[in-house]
Scaffold this motif. Structure first.
Motif, PDB file in Angstrom:
ATOM      1  N   TRP A 100       0.851  -1.201   0.000  1.00 19.04           N
ATOM      2  CA  TRP A 100       0.000   0.000   0.000  1.00 19.04           C
ATOM      3  C   TRP A 100       0.878   1.239   0.000  1.00 19.04           C
ATOM      4  N   SER A 101       0.448   2.241  -0.756  1.00 22.96           N
ATOM      5  CA  SER A 101       1.219   3.491  -0.839  1.00 22.96           C
ATOM      6  C   SER A 101       1.063   4.292   0.461  1.00 22.96           C
ATOM      7  N   THR A 102       1.803   5.379   0.576  1.00 24.81           N
ATOM      8  CA  THR A 102       1.675   6.281   1.717  1.00 24.81           C
ATOM      9  C   THR A 102       0.287   6.924   1.694  1.00 24.81           C
ATOM     10  N   CYS A 103      -0.269   7.097   2.863  1.00 27.10           N
ATOM     11  CA  CYS A 103      -1.590   7.727   2.985  1.00 27.10           C
ATOM     12  C   CYS A 103      -1.469   9.216   2.676  1.00 27.10           C
ATOM     13  N   THR A 104      -2.228   9.710   1.686  1.00 27.21           N
ATOM     14  CA  THR A 104      -2.136  11.116   1.285  1.00 27.21           C
ATOM     15  C   THR A 104      -3.511  11.733   1.113  1.00 27.21           C
ATOM     16  N   HIS A 105      -3.536  13.070   1.164  1.00 23.79           N
ATOM     17  CA  HIS A 105      -4.752  13.838   0.874  1.00 23.79           C
ATOM     18  C   HIS A 105      -4.334  15.077   0.094  1.00 23.79           C
ATOM     19  N   GLU A 106      -4.741  15.141  -1.173  1.00 21.24           N
ATOM     20  CA  GLU A 106      -4.375  16.245  -2.058  1.00 21.24           C
ATOM     21  C   GLU A 106      -2.865  16.468  -2.074  1.00 21.24           C
ATOM     22  N   GLY A 107      -2.141  15.389  -2.118  1.00 16.55           N
ATOM     23  CA  GLY A 107      -0.684  15.456  -2.228  1.00 16.55           C
ATOM     24  C   GLY A 107       0.052  15.615  -0.910  1.00 16.55           C
ATOM     25  N   ARG A 108      -0.671  15.799   0.196  1.00 10.99           N
ATOM     26  CA  ARG A 108      -0.037  15.972   1.512  1.00 10.99           C
ATOM     27  C   ARG A 108      -0.117  14.660   2.284  1.00 10.99           C
ATOM     28  N   THR A 109       0.884  14.419   3.124  1.00  8.65           N
ATOM     29  CA  THR A 109       0.924  13.191   3.922  1.00  8.65           C
ATOM     30  C   THR A 109       0.543  13.428   5.380  1.00  8.65           C
ATOM     31  N   CYS A 110       0.194  14.655   5.726  1.00  5.23           N
ATOM     32  CA  CYS A 110      -0.197  14.966   7.098  1.00  5.23           C
ATOM     33  C   CYS A 110      -1.083  16.205   7.096  1.00  5.23           C
ATOM     34  N   GLY A 111      -1.657  16.491   8.247  1.00  7.62           N
ATOM     35  CA  GLY A 111      -2.467  17.689   8.377  1.00  7.62           C
ATOM     36  C   GLY A 111      -3.948  17.463   8.162  1.00  7.62           C
ATOM     37  N   CYS A 112      -4.351  16.227   7.851  1.00  5.07           N
ATOM     38  CA  CYS A 112      -5.771  15.903   7.671  1.00  5.07           C
ATOM     39  C   CYS A 112      -6.105  14.662   8.489  1.00  5.07           C
ATOM     40  N   LYS A 113      -7.401  14.454   8.721  1.00  6.07           N
ATOM     41  CA  LYS A 113      -7.814  13.285   9.488  1.00  6.07           C
ATOM     42  C   LYS A 113      -7.803  12.023   8.624  1.00  6.07           C
ATOM     43  N   TRP A 114      -8.339  12.159   7.369  1.00  7.96           N
ATOM     44  CA  TRP A 114      -8.444  10.996   6.487  1.00  7.96           C
ATOM     45  C   TRP A 114      -7.761  11.270   5.145  1.00  7.96           C
ATOM     46  N   GLY A 115      -7.223  10.199   4.571  1.00 12.05           N
ATOM     47  CA  GLY A 115      -6.614  10.259   3.239  1.00 12.05           C
ATOM     48  C   GLY A 115      -6.904   8.966   2.461  1.00 12.05           C
ATOM     49  N   VAL A 116      -6.162   8.770   1.396  1.00 10.42           N
ATOM     50  CA  VAL A 116      -6.354   7.586   0.532  1.00 10.42           C
ATOM     51  C   VAL A 116      -4.998   6.952   0.262  1.00 10.42           C
ATOM     52  N   GLU A 117      -4.977   5.640   0.279  1.00 11.79           N
ATOM     53  CA  GLU A 117      -3.774   4.910  -0.112  1.00 11.79           C
ATOM     54  C   GLU A 117      -4.136   3.920  -1.229  1.00 11.79           C
TER      55      GLU A 117
END
Length: 201
Positions: A148-165
């Motif tokens: 699984w890839s790194t969890c990201t949200h709009e290109g960021r890996t931190c600063g949000c509660k949920w992302g997509v991998e």
């Protein structure tokens, strides 16, 4: 007396000719039905030679065979044009409804599936039946899933509660044919991200 005998002979002769003419008309009428489009025709075997644009179809009835001249060959046959005669040739496989050549089928009869010019009761291994048709299509044989890839949200890996991998898998070129039906090659899932970025970013 001789006059009566002559008249009687003439009457018998005319009756014989009338009977023969009637028989010939019936025979020729039956022959014409079997000789439509023929150049040469046999009373016993039907057409022997057809006009240039027609195909000669020979079908069997027990030990006898009959020739017919047709515009298109019937199911189970394909047309072969030649210098002297065009012929309808039978497909080799009895489960083939229409073929391109003796050994290459283009459409199978009901309850059979078409794959690479052959008819099968079931699609061969590593193939699947196409929806709405009776044709088999090659399936892909993908490799294993990646990590699984790194969890990201709009290109960021931190600063949000949920992302997509995401994760992917590839299909080796050797096992993939053009137009093959491939299973899922990309998966995504929701993932939890770190709310705070290191260094206060």
């Amino acid at each position: 007396m001789q006059w009566i005998i002559v008249m009687l002979l003439l009457f018998i002769s005319s009756m014989e000719m009338l009977t023969q003419n009637r028989w010939k008309k019936q025979a020729s009428a039956g022959l014409l039905e079997n000789c439509t489009g023929c150049v040469l025709c046999s009373e016993d075997n039907g057409c022997i030679t057809c006009h240039h644009r027609l195909f000669l179809l020979i079908w069997r009835d027990g030990i006898r065979q009959y020739g017919m001249c047709v515009h298109t060959c019937p199911p189970g046959y394909f047309g072969v044009r030649g210098l002297e005669v065009n012929r309808c040739t039978k497909c080799r496989s009895p489960s083939c409804e229409s073929c391109f050549s003796r050994d290459f089928c283009m459409k199978c009869k009901d309850k059979f599936y078409l794959h690479k010019g052959q008819c099968f009761r079931q699609c061969p291994p590593s193939t699947t039946a196409l929806p709405g048709t009776r044709e088999c299509q090659e399936t892909c044989e993908p490799g294993p899933w990646s990590q699984w890839s790194t969890c990201t949200h709009e290109g960021r890996t931190c600063g949000c509660k949920w992302g997509v991998e995401t994760r992917v898998r590839e299909v080796p070129a050797a096992t993939r044919e053009e137009g093959a039906a491939c299973p899922t090659l990309l998966e995504t899932r929701k993932c939890r991200m770190r709310k705070h970025c290191p260094g206060g970013e």
